[in-house]
Design a protein around this motif. Structure first.
Motif, PDB file in Angstrom:
ATOM      1  N   LYS A 189       3.979  50.328 -12.019  1.00 32.42           N
ATOM      2  CA  LYS A 189       2.552  50.549 -11.811  1.00 32.42           C
ATOM      3  C   LYS A 189       1.826  50.692 -13.137  1.00 32.42           C
ATOM      4  O   LYS A 189       0.765  50.089 -13.366  1.00 32.42           O
ATOM      5  N   ARG A 190       2.408  51.449 -14.080  1.00 30.62           N
ATOM      6  CA  ARG A 190       1.759  51.673 -15.370  1.00 30.62           C
ATOM      7  C   ARG A 190       1.673  50.380 -16.182  1.00 30.62           C
ATOM      8  O   ARG A 190       0.644  50.070 -16.793  1.00 30.62           O
ATOM      9  N   LEU A 191       2.768  49.590 -16.163  1.00 29.10           N
ATOM     10  CA  LEU A 191       2.771  48.335 -16.905  1.00 29.10           C
ATOM     11  C   LEU A 191       1.792  47.328 -16.316  1.00 29.10           C
ATOM     12  O   LEU A 191       1.106  46.609 -17.047  1.00 29.10           O
ATOM     13  N   SER A 192       1.727  47.277 -14.992  1.00 31.92           N
ATOM     14  CA  SER A 192       0.800  46.364 -14.334  1.00 31.92           C
ATOM     15  C   SER A 192      -0.642  46.706 -14.667  1.00 31.92           C
ATOM     16  O   SER A 192      -1.461  45.827 -14.985  1.00 31.92           O
ATOM     17  N   GLU A 193      -0.960  47.984 -14.610  1.00 33.74           N
ATOM     18  CA  GLU A 193      -2.328  48.413 -14.942  1.00 33.74           C
ATOM     19  C   GLU A 193      -2.655  48.107 -16.392  1.00 33.74           C
ATOM     20  O   GLU A 193      -3.763  47.655 -16.717  1.00 33.74           O
ATOM     21  N   GLN A 194      -1.695  48.355 -17.295  1.00 33.22           N
ATOM     22  CA  GLN A 194      -1.916  48.101 -18.717  1.00 33.22           C
ATOM     23  C   GLN A 194      -2.147  46.607 -18.972  1.00 33.22           C
ATOM     24  O   GLN A 194      -3.030  46.223 -19.738  1.00 33.22           O
ATOM     25  N   LEU A 195      -1.371  45.778 -18.279  1.00 33.57           N
ATOM     26  CA  LEU A 195      -1.502  44.332 -18.463  1.00 33.57           C
ATOM     27  C   LEU A 195      -2.862  43.838 -17.983  1.00 33.57           C
ATOM     28  O   LEU A 195      -3.523  43.037 -18.653  1.00 33.57           O
ATOM     29  N   ARG A 196      -3.298  44.328 -16.850  1.00 31.19           N
ATOM     30  CA  ARG A 196      -4.560  43.854 -16.289  1.00 31.19           C
ATOM     31  C   ARG A 196      -5.770  44.329 -17.086  1.00 31.19           C
ATOM     32  O   ARG A 196      -6.856  43.748 -16.965  1.00 31.19           O
ATOM     33  N   LEU A 197      -5.603  45.339 -17.903  1.00 38.33           N
ATOM     34  CA  LEU A 197      -6.701  45.807 -18.754  1.00 38.33           C
ATOM     35  C   LEU A 197      -6.770  45.046 -20.081  1.00 38.33           C
ATOM     36  O   LEU A 197      -7.711  45.222 -20.847  1.00 38.33           O
ATOM     37  N   HIS A 198      -5.781  44.209 -20.343  1.00 34.74           N
ATOM     38  CA  HIS A 198      -5.760  43.446 -21.594  1.00 34.74           C
ATOM     39  C   HIS A 198      -6.955  42.494 -21.631  1.00 34.74           C
ATOM     40  O   HIS A 198      -7.288  41.859 -20.627  1.00 34.74           O
ATOM     41  N   PRO A 199      -7.639  42.366 -22.778  1.00 35.01           N
ATOM     42  CA  PRO A 199      -8.829  41.493 -22.843  1.00 35.01           C
ATOM     43  C   PRO A 199      -8.517  40.008 -22.680  1.00 35.01           C
ATOM     44  O   PRO A 199      -9.432  39.213 -22.451  1.00 35.01           O
ATOM     45  N   GLY A 200      -7.232  39.615 -22.769  1.00 36.42           N
ATOM     46  CA  GLY A 200      -6.884  38.208 -22.616  1.00 36.42           C
ATOM     47  C   GLY A 200      -6.333  37.869 -21.251  1.00 36.42           C
ATOM     48  O   GLY A 200      -5.567  36.914 -21.108  1.00 36.42           O
ATOM     49  N   ILE A 201      -6.723  38.648 -20.231  1.00 40.45           N
ATOM     50  CA  ILE A 201      -6.206  38.436 -18.881  1.00 40.45           C
ATOM     51  C   ILE A 201      -7.360  38.124 -17.925  1.00 40.45           C
ATOM     52  O   ILE A 201      -8.396  38.785 -17.937  1.00 40.45           O
ATOM     53  N   LEU A 202      -7.187  37.105 -17.104  1.00 45.30           N
ATOM     54  CA  LEU A 202      -8.089  36.845 -15.984  1.00 45.30           C
ATOM     55  C   LEU A 202      -7.293  37.022 -14.693  1.00 45.30           C
ATOM     56  O   LEU A 202      -6.162  36.563 -14.586  1.00 45.30           O
ATOM     57  N   PHE A 210      -7.094  32.997 -22.265  1.00 44.14           N
ATOM     58  CA  PHE A 210      -6.838  33.895 -21.145  1.00 44.14           C
ATOM     59  C   PHE A 210      -5.623  33.440 -20.343  1.00 44.14           C
ATOM     60  O   PHE A 210      -5.522  32.274 -19.962  1.00 44.14           O
ATOM     61  N   PHE A 211      -4.725  34.368 -20.076  1.00 49.21           N
ATOM     62  CA  PHE A 211      -3.663  34.155 -19.101  1.00 49.21           C
ATOM     63  C   PHE A 211      -4.217  34.516 -17.730  1.00 49.21           C
ATOM     64  O   PHE A 211      -4.953  35.490 -17.584  1.00 49.21           O
ATOM     65  N   MET A 212      -3.845  33.726 -16.734  1.00 52.14           N
ATOM     66  CA  MET A 212      -4.343  33.958 -15.370  1.00 52.14           C
ATOM     67  C   MET A 212      -3.225  34.532 -14.507  1.00 52.14           C
ATOM     68  O   MET A 212      -2.164  33.927 -14.385  1.00 52.14           O
ATOM     69  N   LEU A 213      -3.469  35.706 -13.940  1.00 48.98           N
ATOM     70  CA  LEU A 213      -2.459  36.408 -13.156  1.00 48.98           C
ATOM     71  C   LEU A 213      -2.795  36.380 -11.676  1.00 48.98           C
ATOM     72  O   LEU A 213      -3.964  36.468 -11.289  1.00 48.98           O
ATOM     73  N   GLY A 214      -1.771  36.256 -10.853  1.00 50.42           N
ATOM     74  CA  GLY A 214      -1.947  36.391  -9.408  1.00 50.42           C
ATOM     75  C   GLY A 214      -1.979  37.852  -9.002  1.00 50.42           C
ATOM     76  O   GLY A 214      -1.860  38.758  -9.837  1.00 50.42           O
TER      77      GLY A 214
END
Length: 320
Positions: A64-77, A41-45
């Motif tokens: 906005k679209r890219l941020s939402e897409q990134l945060r929905l990725h299964p490897g993101i916390l 998992f990558f950890m995002l602020g």
């Protein structure tokens, strides 16, 4: 990632704390692997900065679209805090770390760059690793007056040393995080030639299966000359020992007393030639970080000196 090989669960979370690896592994009562699931998992602020490769302004709707897409990725916390875990960190761990941060060892007079391999800008390699080797030598010499040299691997030093104040936390948590015991040994000169060439060949993938640049050797008390354009077995063209104020060639049939960490003395990362030593002697209550801490306390003023290079390196030439 996680893999299953022959009933064994193999997991790996990358390097340098870039990701957090979380795995769920299930075994039966006999210890047989039943299932393996998980992810790195990558950890995002909370705040993300999205830029364009062409330095153009990214439209707000695209951001906005890219941020939402990134945060929905299964490897993101994301940045949600576990309050119970934070309380444990602050009460049981943070006080000890704060105490180390406040324990000042001395002043570093300039930046010491740590690069594992020699380069155009640093033809003799790391600027801090030779000082680490010198600290090992100074510490071991107290117990072994007959000591000739110290030898340390580049990977045992984790980062550069910046100018300014240095604390115990810097040493234990950043520069030398491995609490490795020091081990003395006596070895023939011919085997020292073998050790130095093997670990350099491995570090540079020069006609050998590489173990990573971390195997590159940094000595003190001896200096070596490596020519990677020569044939295998002939690349260490000279090793000299500093004795009674002069450099002198070592002899293939003479024995020399050295000190390394228990890690390299056990033959890891191309240092298997050390296993030909006549004897090994663990140095009691002496570890790598302790040696550097002792050096800073008793000899830190020496850091203002220019250390004579102990590494003379001609890189190998890639053909084709």
């Amino acid at each position: 990632y996680g893999e299953r090989q022959g009933g064994t669960a193999i997991v790996h979370a990358g390097k340098y704390a870039e990701t957090l690896g979380l795995a769920n592994i299930e075994f039966d009562q006999a210890g047989k692997l039943l299932s393996l699931t998980g992810n790195n998992f990558f950890m995002l602020g909370d705040e993300l900065t999205i830029t364009s490769a062409t330095d153009e302004t990214v439209p707000r709707q695209v951001e906005k679209r890219l941020s939402e897409q990134l945060r929905l990725h299964p490897g993101i916390l994301n940045s949600e805090q576990d309050d119970a875990l934070e309380h444990i960190i602050q009460t049981q761990y943070r006080p000890a770390l704060d105490a180390l941060e406040s324990q000042v060892l001395g002043q570093i007079p300039r930046d010491f760059v740590h690069t594992r391999l020699p380069s155009r800008h640093h033809p003799h390699g790391s600027e801090i690793a030779p000082w680490i080797s010198r600290s090992m030598y100074k510490m071991a010499k107290k117990q072994l007056p007959e000591l000739d040299f110290s030898l340390h691997n580049a990977g045992g030093v984790r980062q550069s040393l910046p100018k300014g104040q240095i604390t115990m936390a810097d040493v234990l948590g950043r520069i030398l995080p491995f609490e490795l015991p020091l081990v003395a040994y006596q070895i023939k000169g011919r085997h020292l030639f073998e050790v130095l060439e093997n670990c350099i060949n491995a570090a540079t993938n020069n006609g050998a299966t590489g173990t990573g640049a971390g195997s590159f050797p940094y000595p003190y008390g001896i200096r070596y000359f490596y020519d990677g354009t020569q044939a295998l077995g002939q690349r260490i063209t000279k090793i000299e020992l500093h004795k009674q104020g002069h450099w002198q060639d070592i002899s293939a049939d003479e024995h020399y007393t050295g000190v390394s960490t228990a890690y390299t003395a056990s033959g890891k990362e191309g240092y298997h030639g050390l296993l030909n030593a006549l004897w090994f002697k663990p140095l009691p209550k002496t570890t790598l970080p302790e040696a550097f801490v002792d050096f800073m306390g008793n000899h830190g003023h020496l850091l203002t000196e220019t250390l004579t290079p102990n590494v003379y390196y001609i890189r190998h030439i890639h053909k084709g």
